[in-house]
Design a protein around this motif. Structure first.
Motif, PDB file in Angstrom:
ATOM      1  N   LEU A  18       0.450  -1.311  -0.177  1.00 50.10           N
ATOM      2  CA  LEU A  18      -0.119  -0.259   0.173  1.00 50.10           C
ATOM      3  C   LEU A  18       0.773   1.236   0.401  1.00 50.10           C
ATOM      4  N   ILE A  19       1.085   2.033   0.961  1.00 50.85           N
ATOM      5  CA  ILE A  19       1.400   3.453   0.682  1.00 50.85           C
ATOM      6  C   ILE A  19       2.941   3.748   0.848  1.00 50.85           C
ATOM      7  N   THR A  20       3.128   2.340   2.092  1.00 52.44           N
ATOM      8  CA  THR A  20       4.628   2.536   1.932  1.00 52.44           C
ATOM      9  C   THR A  20       5.545   1.435   1.244  1.00 52.44           C
ATOM     10  N   ARG A  21       4.688   1.237  -0.187  1.00 47.92           N
ATOM     11  CA  ARG A  21       5.218   0.205  -0.974  1.00 47.92           C
ATOM     12  C   ARG A  21       5.816   1.589  -2.249  1.00 47.92           C
ATOM     13  N   PRO A  22       7.127   2.170  -2.705  1.00 50.27           N
ATOM     14  CA  PRO A  22       8.228   1.371  -1.504  1.00 50.27           C
ATOM     15  C   PRO A  22       8.283   1.634  -0.031  1.00 50.27           C
ATOM     16  N   SER A  23       7.782   2.704  -0.334  1.00 51.74           N
ATOM     17  CA  SER A  23       8.601   4.203   1.037  1.00 51.74           C
ATOM     18  C   SER A  23       7.515   5.159   0.688  1.00 51.74           C
ATOM     19  N   LEU A  24       6.349   5.729   1.991  1.00 55.81           N
ATOM     20  CA  LEU A  24       6.117   6.621   1.884  1.00 55.81           C
ATOM     21  C   LEU A  24       6.642   7.371   1.459  1.00 55.81           C
ATOM     22  N   ALA A  25       7.926   7.768   1.431  1.00 54.26           N
ATOM     23  CA  ALA A  25       8.382   8.653   0.941  1.00 54.26           C
ATOM     24  C   ALA A  25       8.179   9.169  -0.640  1.00 54.26           C
ATOM     25  N   PHE A  26       8.160   7.516  -0.529  1.00 56.49           N
ATOM     26  CA  PHE A  26       7.413   8.013  -2.703  1.00 56.49           C
ATOM     27  C   PHE A  26       6.350   7.191  -2.965  1.00 56.49           C
ATOM     28  N   ALA A  27       5.229   7.561  -2.179  1.00 54.21           N
ATOM     29  CA  ALA A  27       3.939   6.893  -2.055  1.00 54.21           C
ATOM     30  C   ALA A  27       4.131   8.085  -3.919  1.00 54.21           C
ATOM     31  N   ARG A  28       2.563   7.140  -4.161  1.00 50.07           N
ATOM     32  CA  ARG A  28       1.941   7.382  -4.777  1.00 50.07           C
ATOM     33  C   ARG A  28       2.462   7.603  -6.466  1.00 50.07           C
ATOM     34  N   TYR A  29       3.666   7.348  -6.258  1.00 43.94           N
ATOM     35  CA  TYR A  29       4.946   7.026  -8.156  1.00 43.94           C
ATOM     36  C   TYR A  29       5.464   8.084  -7.879  1.00 43.94           C
ATOM     37  N   ARG A  30       5.482   8.938  -7.135  1.00 43.17           N
ATOM     38  CA  ARG A  30       6.139  10.092  -7.203  1.00 43.17           C
ATOM     39  C   ARG A  30       7.415  10.433  -6.321  1.00 43.17           C
ATOM     40  N   THR A  31       8.799  10.641  -6.808  1.00 42.58           N
ATOM     41  CA  THR A  31       9.927  10.539  -6.362  1.00 42.58           C
ATOM     42  C   THR A  31      10.564  11.725  -5.491  1.00 42.58           C
ATOM     43  N   LYS A  32       9.761  13.472  -5.687  1.00 44.44           N
ATOM     44  CA  LYS A  32       9.935  14.052  -5.326  1.00 44.44           C
ATOM     45  C   LYS A  32      10.977  14.684  -6.851  1.00 44.44           C
TER      46      LYS A  32
END
Lengths: 510, 533
Positions: free
Chosen positions: A465-479
């Motif tokens: 869910l939201i932590t796949r792969p990480s909360l930091a990269f939630a929803r397909y975005r990477t910042k």
């Protein structure tokens, strides 16, 4: 190459990458798909490992594909058909009998003593289907700052569960965090049935059935299920490739990316291993998150917290694949209840066996008594008449055993696999014409998957869910503006094929 | 005093364990007439001190105090009634290769010790401690309040849930991620993200599995790691301590407080069943046949004994009985108590020192611990067990004659369900004790010859002697599916039971085990609020 403002680069051509590319192209984007192998499909591609013998993709289970998300791609127009009869998993027992389990719809044949219990269990899982299907066919819920619409949707789903009664909610909250060992042990008495329901949920994890929360994984495995494409994931990949090409995706096969090009405003494109640069303002990577973020980005691009987040995503491979070219179809040591043809076999006979088989991995040891997931297909010419291909998946194989993966270790693994095979198909070893064993390091090398993990990242509750792969990269975005993650290492990912790529593509498309 | 049969109690507390005593103390403090009935000859349940061998006081079962809620210590004025806690000075890890690690309250010294194994880990430790502390702050209010009820649709419940949700989500993304990870990850996977040294991860991860039937690599053990980080003594967060006079000192202080407020205690008064009249709890019947009536009955015993033995399934709803039957215990630990004629000498760090005055862990690495767990899964005690050792006599001279010592060893794993069947544990008891002593002797070469007396308690013994179902020290596994609103059963996680006038105050109620006192106190408060007494 000119930079079109609406060009999107897609890295990787497994089902996720192909689905992403097709989705973007149909939305009017110019899509360039880059794949390092000579053929498209990635880990899902059919491959001829011996003349006349094709293995259709590494993975056997195509019943978790996100059909609802794939629907807009109209894959039926590109050769995809859906199975009318569900796949029957055959589970043999010691005495020559076997029962079969189909999972969409859920049916148990050949185990009359458990049919009532199975119906009850199945009814419980059925109540969760709307919630689970909904969760897996949408981006993961944004828990830190949900939009009002998402909150409403979540609340609605949660309340719909409440419609089944307080007892159901209590049961769910009690069962989900429990171990499959406890839950299935409570629901059923037949050890092989318990094992058959748990085993698929353990594939790609590093757990045995006694691990907490494996019940949640079992629930997801069963509730997220729908019909399977005829020809499995390889057929899905083929149809996706056709759809992508028809939509105008430009395929650059046999080309590996070396690094993603960035400047202060974000993605600029990609540089390939041969030095060629393809410029684009957006890049969707269907390569696993670790490879994407830690190998293809220039060093120090990511701030420390994001780099840690990427490194923390666990991708230790645990699955090996063995493809066998057989001179004749296996002579099974069992009879199926209705005499139906054998397609899939599971050799696990009890949760205890699953648990024991999960121990060696923890110590970097090679399993001596592995359980096997078998998939049988018929070979085609120039293979001999009556020849067959058997694909074997072995769970619990360490990615980095103590001595490394040398001849001795491979022989040791093969010995364990064949011992298990001989129990269900006596004499099979003598019919082997050729074999191809892919251990996690082979899978890593061949498909570019970090750790050789077949699902681009471990399956565990904290990596869903939201932590796949990480909360930091939630929803397909990477910042990083323009860089999107759409591999099986994103949500839903794992065995829930065809979701992550499409949802990532939608994130770009808007 | 009037004869028992005619006097009418406000509450009878069945079981004089620390939670039952805390409940009695709170009720008595509010002016209620309370009677505590304890089967054994001594109060305290598993928090007892006993002179098993002349001159030596063993903390027979539990041996350290940390989680005893500070507000309970304050509200019951336990210090006034004899509670004296001596902080553990350090955590010592001896290693088979002759090295060792000592971590303590002196940050600089700890840093230096850890640096010998990993400079990077030494530098990370303060940050880790801060992060754990912060989460601990977040978790504390959850532990110190009754459980929520997510299955209910009552507005008050929904509001409470919303508040809980807000409380959880009230975090920066980094904190949020940390909380999510903590709830779902294994102790080892969680620690792998922070530390590189196996030497450090061993003893740190093991706190995640104390009292559970899980391994350090099992999901959900990172959370329990936090549970053990939440110790507070004398205001210092995350410190564990000895109770002067042994752990029984804690129970004695609580009992003293209760008696001061008028509660009465009877030992050697085993209860046979809870009296049910008109569908309500009306009192108890002792094994002697004596009947004692009360307005309310509180059980400090585990849910199985309470509901299936004392009450009986026929007086309870079917769903509830199914839940209680399903509620898991799975005792996984044993205890070995030793009387020694001299101070033990560790070969890797000879002589006296702070390393002997804290807790000592035999936990040389993650694989060692995980293999110990593997043994238990298949029905035997760990051949090479995890052992947590304390030598309370080093700081509390009252527990042993001068120059002599008590060595208290908590051991995992010792599964209740051994392959031969739990009732065969007595045949295995000495072999188990030998495995423990043999393991310790690898680190303390002269141990065997210094042993004056040895007491070995298997999970079977914990059940038979101390009433702990399957020898589980927490009155039930502390796993996510048996916590909070599910403890001990959904719908009955707030101390009330399906039998009117019967309340549950033991560790089988929220927030669970450890010498917290919280279940007992929260039960009393719930009873008073409900005007049940």
């Amino acid at each position: 190459m000119a930079t079109a403002r609406d060009t999107v680069l897609v890295l990787g051509s497994d089902v996720e990458g192909l689905a992403a590319a097709a989705t973007l192209a149909r939305a009017g984007k110019k899509v360039v798909l880059i794949e390092r192998a000579e053929r498209a499909g990635g880990i899902h591609a059919e491959r001829e490992f011996h003349p006349g013998f094709r293995a259709g993709g590494l993975l056997h289970d195509a019943g978790l594909v996100r059909a609802a998300l794939l629907a807009p791609l109209e894959l039926e127009r590109h050769g995809l058909a859906w199975r009318k009869r569900p796949v029957q998993i055959v589970v043999p027992s010691e005495d020559g009998r076997a029962f079969t389990l189909s999972r969409a719809p859920r049916e148990l044949t050949g185990l009359p003593d458990e049919s009532q219990a199975f119906e009850r269990w199945s009814a419980f899982v059925a109540r969760l289907e709307p919630l689970v299907q909904g969760l897996f066919d949408a981006p993961p819920p944004e828990i830190s700052a949900p939009s009002p619409l998402e909150l409403f949707d979540l609340a609605r789903r949660a309340l719909s569960l409440r419609g089944h009664g307080a007892r159901f909610v209590q049961d769910l909250l009690r069962i989900a965090p429990s171990s499959a060992f406890d839950w299935l042990g409570e629901c059923f008495t037949d050890p092989a049935l318990q094992a058959a329901l748990a085993a698929p949920a353990l594939l790609g994890t590093c757990f045995g059935p006694r691990a907490p929360a494996t019940s949640a994984l079992v629930i997801l495995q069963h509730a997220a299920r729908g019909s399977e494409p005829e020809g499995g994931l390889a057929a899905l990949a083929r149809a996706l490739e056709a759809a992508a090409r028809a939509a105008g995706v430009e395929f650059r096969l046999g080309r590996a990316p070396r690094r993603i090009l960035l400047d202060s405003s974000g993605v600029q494109g990609v540089e390939l291993e041969d030095g060629e640069r393809i410029l684009a303002p957006a890049l969707l990577s269907a390569l696993d998150p670790k490879t994407t973020l830690l190998e293809l980005l220039p060093a120090s691009t990511l701030p420390p917290s994001l780099e840690n987040a990427a490194r923390s995503f666990r991708t230790r491979g645990a699955v090996a694949s063995l493809a066998l070219a057989l001179s004749r179809a296996p002579e099974w040591a069992f009879a199926t209840p209705d005499g139906q043809a054998v397609e899939r076999v599971l050799t696990a006979r009890s949760l205890l066996e699953l648990e024991r088989a999960s121990d060696p991995w923890k110590y970097g040891e090679i399993p001596e008594r592995p359980w096997l997931d078998l998939s049988l297909s018929h070979a085609s010419p120039p293979a001999p008449q009556g020849a067959a291909t058997l694909s074997v998946l072995v769970q619990g194989v360490p990615s980095a055993p103590k001595g490394g993966w040398n001849e001795a270790e491979r022989e040791q693994l093969l010995a364990g696999i064949f011992a298990a095979l001989e129990r269900v198909a006596p004499g099979i070893r003598s019919s082997v014409l050729a074999h191809e064993l892919l251990v996690p390091t082979d899978i890593e090398r061949r498909f570019g998957l970090s750790g050789g993990h077949v699902f681009a990242g471990e399956i565990a509750l904290d990596q869903l869910l939201i932590t796949r792969p990480s909360l930091a990269f939630a929803r397909y975005r990477t910042k990083i503006p323009g860089l999107f993650l759409g591999s099986a290492g994103s949500h839903p990912g794992g065995p829930f094929a065809g979701g992550a790529g499409i949802l990532a593509a939608r994130a770009i498309r808007g | 005093m009037a004869s028992p049969r005619t006097s009418f109690w406000d509450a009878i507390v069945v079981g004089g364990g620390h939670n039952g005593l805390v409940c009695a103390a709170y009720l008595a403090k509010s002016g209620r007439k309370v009677l505590v009935l304890e089967r054994r000859h001594v109060l305290g349940g598993a928090a007892v001190s006993e002179e098993i061998f002349p001159g030596f006081t063993y903390s027979v079962c539990s041996y350290v105090v940390s989680l005893l809620r500070p507000w309970i210590i304050r509200e019951l004025e336990l210090a006034r009634f004899g509670l004296e806690l001596i902080p553990l000075e350090a955590s010592f890890l001896p290693l088979p290769d002759g090295r060792s690690l000592l971590r303590g309250s002196d940050a600089a010294q700890t840093l230096e010790e850890v640096s010998r194994f990993s400079r990077r880990d030494a530098e990370t430790m303060p940050e880790f401690a801060r992060a754990m502390s912060k989460i601990g702050q977040f978790v504390k209010p959850i532990i110190d309040s009754p459980a929520p009820d997510p299955a209910s649709l009552a507005p008050r419940e929904l509001l409470a849930l919303l508040r809980l949700g807000r409380h959880f989500a009230d975090a920066s993304p980094d904190e949020m991620e940390l909380r999510l990870k903590l709830l779902s990850m294994s102790a080892v996977d969680f620690l792998d993200e922070w530390f590189e040294s196996d030497v450090l991860k061993g003893p740190m991860s093991v706190s995640g599995i104390i009292g559970t039937f899980l391994g350090v690599r099992s999901p959900g053990t990172a959370y329990v790691l936090l549970h053990h980080y939440m110790g507070e003594i004398d205001g210092a967060f995350r410190s564990w301590g000895f109770s002067k006079g042994g752990t029984g000192g804690v129970s004695r202080a609580i009992a003293n407080a209760a008696q001061h407020h008028g509660a009465e205690m009877r030992t050697e008064a085993p209860v046979e069943r809870i009296l049910v009249a008109d569908g309500r709890a009306a009192g108890v019947v002792l094994a002697s046949g004596e009947e004692i009536r009360a307005r309310a009955v509180v059980s400090g015993c585990d849910p199985r004994r309470t509901f299936l033995s004392f009450v009986g399934a026929e007086h309870l709803p079917d769903d509830f009985v199914a839940d209680i039957r399903r509620y898991r215990y799975r005792g996984s630990s044993g205890k070995v108590n030793l009387a020694l004629d001299r101070l033990p000498e560790f070969a890797c760090r000879p002589g006296e020192g702070p390393h002997l005055r804290g807790d000592i862990a035999i936990a040389p690495g993650v694989d060692y611990l995980e293999r110990a767990y593997d043994d238990a899964k298949y029905g035997t005690f760990s051949r090479r067990p995890y052992i947590n050792v304390v030598i309370p006599s080093t700081v509390d001279p009252s527990v042993a004659p001068p120059g002599k010592h008590v060595m208290s060893c908590f051991v995992q794993y010792a599964p209740y369900e051994i392959a031969e069947g739990p009732e065969r544990w007595p045949e295995k008891r000495e072999a188990f004790g030998d495995a423990v002593v043999d393991t310790l002797a690898e680190y303390v070469p002269n141990l065997r010859e210094s042993i004056l007396h040895r007491q070995v308690l298997s999970p079977w013994d914990l059940e038979q002697e101390f009433g702990l179902a399957e020898g589980n020290i927490f009155h039930g596994e502390l796993t996510l599916d048996q916590l909070s609103f599910l403890r001990p059963a959904a719908g009955f996680a707030r101390y009330r039971t399906p039998l009117e006038r019967l309340w549950l105050a033991g560790s089988g109620a929220h927030p669970g085990g450890g010498i917290m006192g919280a279940p007992g106190a929260l039960c009393a408060k719930a009873m008073l609020q409900a005007r049940a007494v």
